[in-house]
Design a protein around this motif. Structure first.
Motif, PDB file in Angstrom:
ATOM      1  N   GLU A  61       0.890  -1.164   0.000  1.00 23.03           N
ATOM      2  CA  GLU A  61       0.000   0.000   0.000  1.00 23.03           C
ATOM      3  C   GLU A  61       0.924   1.207   0.000  1.00 23.03           C
ATOM      4  N   ASP A  63      -0.093   4.543  -0.440  1.00 24.88           N
ATOM      5  CA  ASP A  63      -0.689   5.791   0.046  1.00 24.88           C
ATOM      6  C   ASP A  63       0.076   6.205   1.305  1.00 24.88           C
ATOM      7  N   ARG A  67       0.687   3.639   4.408  1.00 20.54           N
ATOM      8  CA  ARG A  67       1.780   2.846   3.835  1.00 20.54           C
ATOM      9  C   ARG A  67       2.055   1.601   4.676  1.00 20.54           C
TER      10      ARG A  67
END
Length: 157
Positions: A61, A63, A67
């Motif tokens: 992930e 973002d 994260r």
């Protein structure tokens, strides 16, 4: 890519690995937790003394607010209980933390897979909670619970 653990090597898939992995995921002890994947191209081969003994994969992930990276693994039954799963997960976890910059990792074994849970605990993963009816058993079609476990970078053993 090639990552060296204490005993295992994790490497990019090569020709012929799929055949070996197809046999492994059909072993009853592995099939209990893993359906045969469509392909293995997003996985790394787990190699011991030149022999492919399983596969490991990760997802990320990216973002910045959320994260993290997740890990999944399977090994041939003849190598269960020998510390190779922990070596594999630890090797990939170190790379995800040191090279990919993740501060938090997750892994989500079946809640009933006590051997996997014990192995991940040896690496430093801690139980977060049960995810009810989390994954569908490909053999029976029944929904099964999963255990969410996580590891913060400074907890990595």
């Amino acid at each position: 890519m090639e990552l060296r653990g204490d005993r295992v090597v994790l490497r990019t898939m090569t020709e012929g690995d799929s055949e070996v992995l197809d046999r492994i995921v059909r072993e009853p002890e592995v099939a209990a937790w893993w359906p045969p994947p469509d392909d293995y191209e997003d996985m790394l081969a787990v190699v011991l003394a030149g022999e492919v003994i399983g596969a490991v994969q990760f997802d990320e992930e990216t973002d910045p607010e959320f994260r993290r990276a997740g890990i999944d693994i399977f090994l041939t039954a003849s190598h269960h209980g020998k510390g190779l799963g922990a070596d594999t997960v630890r090797t990939l976890a170190r790379w995800l933390v040191r090279e990919r910059g993740h501060h938090r990792l997750t892994i989500d074994p079946a809640a009933a897979n006590t051997a996997a849970i014990r192995s991940y605990g040896k690496v430093g993963f801690k139980p977060v909670g049960i995810m009810r009816a989390y994954w569908r058993d490909h053999r029976s079609g029944a929904w099964q619970d999963g255990l969410l476990m996580d590891l913060l970078a400074d907890e990595l053993t």
